[in-house]
Enzyme design. Structure first.
Site, mmCIF file in Angstrom:
data_model
loop_
_atom_site.group_PDB
_atom_site.id
_atom_site.type_symbol
_atom_site.label_atom_id
_atom_site.label_comp_id
_atom_site.label_asym_id
_atom_site.label_seq_id
_atom_site.Cartn_x
_atom_site.Cartn_y
_atom_site.Cartn_z
ATOM 1 N N GLY A 1 3.185 -14.214 11.825
ATOM 2 C CA GLY A 1 3.357 -13.830 13.218
ATOM 3 C C GLY A 1 4.798 -13.907 13.649
ATOM 4 O O GLY A 1 5.468 -14.915 13.405
ATOM 5 N N THR B 1 4.851 -6.954 -0.233
ATOM 6 C CA THR B 1 3.563 -7.504 -0.639
ATOM 7 C C THR B 1 2.891 -6.712 -1.761
ATOM 8 O O THR B 1 1.991 -7.225 -2.408
ATOM 9 C CB THR B 1 2.610 -7.583 0.567
ATOM 10 O OG1 THR B 1 2.677 -6.357 1.313
ATOM 11 C CG2 THR B 1 2.973 -8.729 1.481
ATOM 12 N N CYS C 1 -2.213 -15.279 12.954
ATOM 13 C CA CYS C 1 -1.298 -16.336 13.373
ATOM 14 C C CYS C 1 -1.161 -17.366 12.263
ATOM 15 O O CYS C 1 -1.943 -17.391 11.309
ATOM 16 C CB CYS C 1 -1.817 -17.028 14.641
ATOM 17 S SG CYS C 1 -2.039 -15.914 16.054
ATOM 18 N N ASP D 1 1.500 0.667 -2.369
ATOM 19 C CA ASP D 1 1.546 -0.190 -1.190
ATOM 20 C C ASP D 1 0.303 -1.063 -1.168
ATOM 21 O O ASP D 1 -0.687 -0.791 -1.857
ATOM 22 C CB ASP D 1 1.626 0.650 0.088
ATOM 23 C CG ASP D 1 2.312 -0.091 1.228
ATOM 24 O OD1 ASP D 1 2.555 -1.307 1.088
ATOM 25 O OD2 ASP D 1 2.588 0.534 2.265
ATOM 26 N N ASP D 2 0.352 -2.142 -0.351
ATOM 27 C CA ASP D 2 -0.806 -3.032 -0.291
ATOM 28 C C ASP D 2 -1.983 -2.375 0.416
ATOM 29 O O ASP D 2 -3.144 -2.605 0.071
ATOM 30 C CB ASP D 2 -0.440 -4.339 0.415
ATOM 31 C CG ASP D 2 0.302 -4.104 1.720
ATOM 32 O OD1 ASP D 2 -0.311 -3.589 2.664
ATOM 33 O OD2 ASP D 2 1.495 -4.446 1.793
ATOM 34 N N ASN E 1 -5.857 -19.678 15.134
ATOM 35 C CA ASN E 1 -5.725 -18.447 14.353
ATOM 36 C C ASN E 1 -7.092 -17.814 14.234
ATOM 37 O O ASN E 1 -8.031 -18.445 13.751
ATOM 38 C CB ASN E 1 -5.164 -18.746 12.956
ATOM 39 C CG ASN E 1 -5.119 -17.517 12.069
ATOM 40 O OD1 ASN E 1 -4.953 -16.403 12.552
ATOM 41 N ND2 ASN E 1 -5.267 -17.717 10.772
ATOM 42 N N GLY E 2 -7.219 -16.572 14.674
ATOM 43 C CA GLY E 2 -8.497 -15.877 14.599
ATOM 44 C C GLY E 2 -8.779 -15.111 15.873
ATOM 45 O O GLY E 2 -7.873 -14.781 16.642
ATOM 46 N N TYR F 1 -2.755 -8.624 1.996
ATOM 47 C CA TYR F 1 -1.550 -8.375 2.774
ATOM 48 C C TYR F 1 -0.926 -9.604 3.421
ATOM 49 O O TYR F 1 0.269 -9.847 3.300
ATOM 50 C CB TYR F 1 -1.865 -7.347 3.864
ATOM 51 C CG TYR F 1 -0.740 -7.063 4.834
ATOM 52 C CD1 TYR F 1 0.314 -6.223 4.468
ATOM 53 C CD2 TYR F 1 -0.726 -7.622 6.099
ATOM 54 C CE1 TYR F 1 1.346 -5.952 5.349
ATOM 55 C CE2 TYR F 1 0.310 -7.365 6.986
ATOM 56 C CZ TYR F 1 1.346 -6.519 6.607
ATOM 57 O OH TYR F 1 2.363 -6.267 7.482
#
Length: 502
Positions: free
Chosen positions: A28, A303, A2, A365-366, A101-102, A257
């Site tokens: 998000g 990314t 988030c 790619d990441d 966030n978490g 990422y």
């Protein structure tokens, strides 16, 4: 994952919080919310959808006040119902609203404590609501009609003792101000900054410093693990370390990422970290495959572009943009349901045939999680005329679930689960698969000057830094995260089972 933000200003904050969310939208896309405060009253708007879709002009005008907090969300192990959109609110004590966030890892224990001991009601399965109620209880337990910064820091210290897992939190207390704090490991990022004015200063907290810079706030520093920052409604700043034990261990996947490349987290430039990831990948190719026949390196937008460019430079081969991206389609890693992910890949990317035709192509790619996207992109490259298609990942093989706020799929849905590097290559249709080594990734992120000594790398090596993750816990989240469970979950799934709390 988030994105969160909070502002205490000398003017209305609704527009600046909205602007902050647009900058943090990459963290998000499931839901967005803003709550402001004026004269002790909260004004809230939240719903499922992108920031631009959740807030109309009419709704923005109603978000009055010179302090507020905001949130963008994608679901972790919970449902994507709008009932779990943030910020959350409780009226006692004082009036509190929270954005988080978490992911907490001891939610079952906390639910029982909140019901039996604290006598607080929960209305969703969100661990963010649990966290808010834990803080609310600890603040109320002080038994004070009026509180100051020391009381608030004391409540944060109690939260650290009760809550385990990853949490970067911003809380607004009606009539008092905005509080922000990180867990004692600092797993999820958070910074704060100041905008100096003639009559004082405005302050802002956010998940990434880019949200501060676009609003002309000067970055002060990262909020330290276990530290709390409280900004009074009048604009006075207070900080305090609220944890007795601190072990700084940020999530390494932020650098791979999630974070924007122009962000700096815990003193580490995300952009430079990704450059070094490309250097390390090139070194591995030259070390293990010195006679490679790669004609061109092509990134999978967006990314991986930084890593791919540096990898091409160090290999001495051409770097080309081979895919055009439709920027109006969301990130497939975040989308629930395998069928939706498969459909969105073809809508999102289109190959430029002339960059592939007759060439041996290395796609970068990441990371590779489910492998669904990678498989389809490799087929796109072949359909565009590529002679051979090699595939490189800037991250090591993802073999284990992340329990700290990243919604990794169920273990059996991870493409690298019980597969070797070559077997993953076969599964996604690549002529050769190249993974970053974990030691190289750690070195790439740390660089030469970072003070960080270790990172959370649990999805690569199954080492969970909070020390409370066992097989039973992993089995529970595995059952929540598999695609069958995600697609079959009903909108009313957030009702708390009170009987299970007895």
């Amino acid at each position: 994952m988030c994105g969160i933000a909070g502002i205490v200003s000398h003017q209305n904050v609704n527009q600046e919080l909205y602007d902050a969310l647009t900058v943090l939208q990459h963290r998000g896309q499931d839901a967005a919310g803003i709550v402001t405060c004026e004269d002790g009253r909260f004004y809230l708007r939240k719903d499922n959808g992108l920031t631009r879709d959740v807030f109309s002009d009419e709704q923005m005008i109603k978000l009055r006040g010179s302090m507020g907090i905001a949130h963008v969300r994608y679901p972790t192990a919970g449902c994507s119902s709008s009932a779990e959109a943030q910020p959350f609110y409780v009226n006692s004590p004082f009036g509190l609203t929270l954005a988080h966030n978490g992911n907490l890892t001891n939610t079952d224990e906390l639910k029982k404590e909140l019901f039996k001991d604290d006598q607080r009601h929960l209305n969703t399965n969100s661990d963010s609501e649990i966290l808010l109620n834990v803080f609310a209880h600890e603040l109320q337990a002080l038994g004070k009609l009026r509180i100051d910064e020391n009381d608030i820091f004391q409540a944060v210290k109690a939260v650290h003792k009760r809550c385990k897992g990853a949490y970067a939190v911003v809380i607004m207390i009606a009539g008092y101000g905005v509080l922000a704090f990180r867990d004692p490991h600092g797993i999820r990022p958070m910074v704060f900054g100041e905008r100096k004015l003639e009559n004082g200063s405005d302050f802002m907290v956010a998940s990434e410093n880019v949200a501060l810079s676009v609003l002309d706030f000067e970055l002060t520093r990262d909020i330290e693990p276990g530290e709390a920052v409280f900004i009074e409604a009048t604009g006075k700043l207070h900080t305090k370390q609220c944890s007795d034990v601190v072990d700084h261990c940020p999530c390494i996947f932020e650098y791979v990422y999630f974070a924007r490349p122009d962000s700096i987290m815990d003193g580490i430039s995300v952009y430079k970290a990704r450059l070094r990831m490309g250097e390390k990948l090139a070194d591995k190719v030259l070390r293990e495959w010195p006679d490679h026949d790669i004609d061109v390196v092509i990134p999978i937008p967006d990314t991986s572009r930084t890593s791919a460019l540096q990898m091409a430079n160090n290999l001495g081969v051409k770097f080309r943009e081979g895919f055009m991206k439709n920027r109006y389609i969301g990130r497939t890693f975040i989308m629930p349901g395998q069928q939706m992910r498969k459909k969105s890949v073809k809508q999102k990317l289109n190959a430029i045939d002339l960059e592939f035709e007759g060439k041996n192509v290395l796609l970068v790619d990441d990371s590779v999680v489910r492998g669904t996207t990678s498989e389809q992109i490799i087929q796109m490259a072949r359909d565009a005329g590529a002679k051979k298609v090699y595939f490189a990942s800037a991250a090591p093989a993802v073999r284990y679930p992340n329990v700290y706020g990243i919604d990794m799929p169920a273990v059996e849905e991870l493409i690298a689960n019980n597969r070797t590097e070559d077997e993953v290559g076969d599964a996604i249709g690549a002529d050769k698969m190249i993974y970053q080594d974990l030691e190289d990734l750690i070195d790439a992120v740390k660089g030469k000057s970072s003070k960080i000594t270790h990172f959370d790398t649990s999805c690569f090596n199954r080492e969970y830094i909070t020390g409370d993750i066992d097989e039973a816990y992993l089995e529970r989240i595995n059952n929540l995260r598999n695609d069958d469970a995600q697609e079959g979950r009903k909108a009313d799934n957030f009702i708390i089972d009170i009987q299970n709390a007895n």
